[in-house]
Design an enzyme around this catalytic site. Sequence first.
Site, short mmCIF file in Angstrom:
data_model
loop_
_atom_site.label_atom_id
_atom_site.label_comp_id
_atom_site.label_asym_id
_atom_site.label_seq_id
_atom_site.Cartn_x
_atom_site.Cartn_y
_atom_site.Cartn_z
CG MET A 30 -1.88 -1.22 1.17
SD MET A 30 -3.40 -1.00 2.09
CE MET A 30 -2.79 -0.75 3.72
CG ASN A 32 4.47 5.47 4.36
OD1 ASN A 32 4.30 5.18 5.53
ND2 ASN A 32 5.22 6.49 4.01
CG HIS A 37 6.88 -2.08 2.25
ND1 HIS A 37 6.77 -0.96 3.02
CD2 HIS A 37 5.67 -2.68 2.28
CE1 HIS A 37 5.54 -0.88 3.50
NE2 HIS A 37 4.85 -1.90 3.08
CD GLN A 61 -6.00 -3.77 2.87
OE1 GLN A 61 -5.86 -4.20 1.72
NE2 GLN A 61 -5.04 -3.93 3.78
CD GLU A 150 7.94 -15.40 7.82
OE1 GLU A 150 8.68 -15.07 8.78
OE2 GLU A 150 8.20 -16.34 7.05
CB VAL A 178 12.56 -5.69 8.33
CG1 VAL A 178 13.76 -4.78 8.53
CG2 VAL A 178 12.81 -6.63 7.16
CB SER A 187 4.47 -0.95 10.91
OG SER A 187 3.17 -0.48 10.62
NE ARG A 189 -2.62 1.34 10.02
CZ ARG A 189 -3.01 0.35 9.21
NH1 ARG A 189 -2.35 -0.78 9.19
NH2 ARG A 189 -4.05 0.50 8.41
O1 PAF Z 1 -0.09 -5.87 3.64
C1 PAF Z 1 -0.51 -4.94 2.93
O2 PAF Z 1 0.16 -3.93 2.73
C2 PAF Z 1 -1.90 -5.05 2.30
O3 PAF Z 1 -2.79 -5.68 3.16
C3 PAF Z 1 -1.88 -5.71 0.92
C4 PAF Z 1 -1.43 -7.16 1.00
C5 PAF Z 1 -0.98 -4.93 -0.02
C6 PAF Z 1 -3.30 -5.71 0.34
O4 PAF Z 1 -3.78 -4.42 0.19
#
Ligand code: PAF
Length: 290
Positions: A30, A32, A37, A61, A150, A178, A187, A189
């Site tokens: 998503m 950021n 990532h 979501q 994970e 990580v 994260s 957030r």
């Molecule tokens: O983990 C996330 O960032 C989201 O839930 C995902 C898997 C990209 C789905 O929008």
Amino acid sequence: MRTVHSLKELRTILRGYRLQDKTIGLVPTMGNLHEGHISLVRKACEAADVVVTSIFVNPMQFGASEDLDKYPRTLADDQEKLEAAGNTLVFAPSIDEVYPEGLAKQTQVVVPDVSDGHCGGSRPGHFEGVATVVTILFNMVQPDIAVFGEKDFQQLAVIRKLVQDLCIPVEVIGAPTVRDEDGLAKSSRNSYLSEEERHIAPVVYRTLEDTARKLGDGRSDFPALENEAKNALIQAGLRPDYLNIVNSDTLKPATSEDTNLTVLAAAFLGTTRLIDNVTMTRGDLAKRNS
Ligand code: PAF
């Protein structure tokens, strides 16, 4: 590295790679982006010739009272980080590209059982949103492999189940969490945390580690262990959403027979919801029980 916004462009480019017999990896995000990532992208680069990172803040979501509007959108920054990590293609579709008829008319994917409880219990509809968008992204990109963190332990289980149940021809690869030096899981957030909250936040991981250590010492009084851990979080100034000791494969409450256990937690620090987990194996359990 190219960035495309439409499915048409994406498919044209990917067709070219497939004609060259290149394998395709997908890292759904998503945006950021942080080191967590980037570790997924690096893992995807090891497993596939071409790596597509999708950047899409998925409205389906998020609950009505959640942080969809304030979720950071940082495309230019993300592109720089992805380029440096060896990513091939960024797919950053608009909401209309993903949900052309709007959310209300969108077919949804429900993954029963494994979506129940934990984050699924606290965030009704969340995993339907995740499962739906991941299925759409799988169909758009048609990757050979896809990498997920994970840290989102239940999400990974939901995605593995949906791939299995819907016979989606993709290999799902999990990548380790990580962490910052003090243990806080990376994260997007974390950027919401004040300086003071950032100082407190590593307590989540420390508490999970402490619980895993007690399990390793042979304790099987799971409800008492969960309460001790929740109290530790409360003492530190967090508000636990849940803290559950589960069988790592089924995500059901742990029993004294289980050897692979995961301690899953979500807790609020101010208004920020942090999630984390620790998995452990009770290797000498069989010996102890005999
Ligand atoms: O983990 C996330 O960032 C989201 O839930 C995902 C898997 C990209 C789905 O929008």
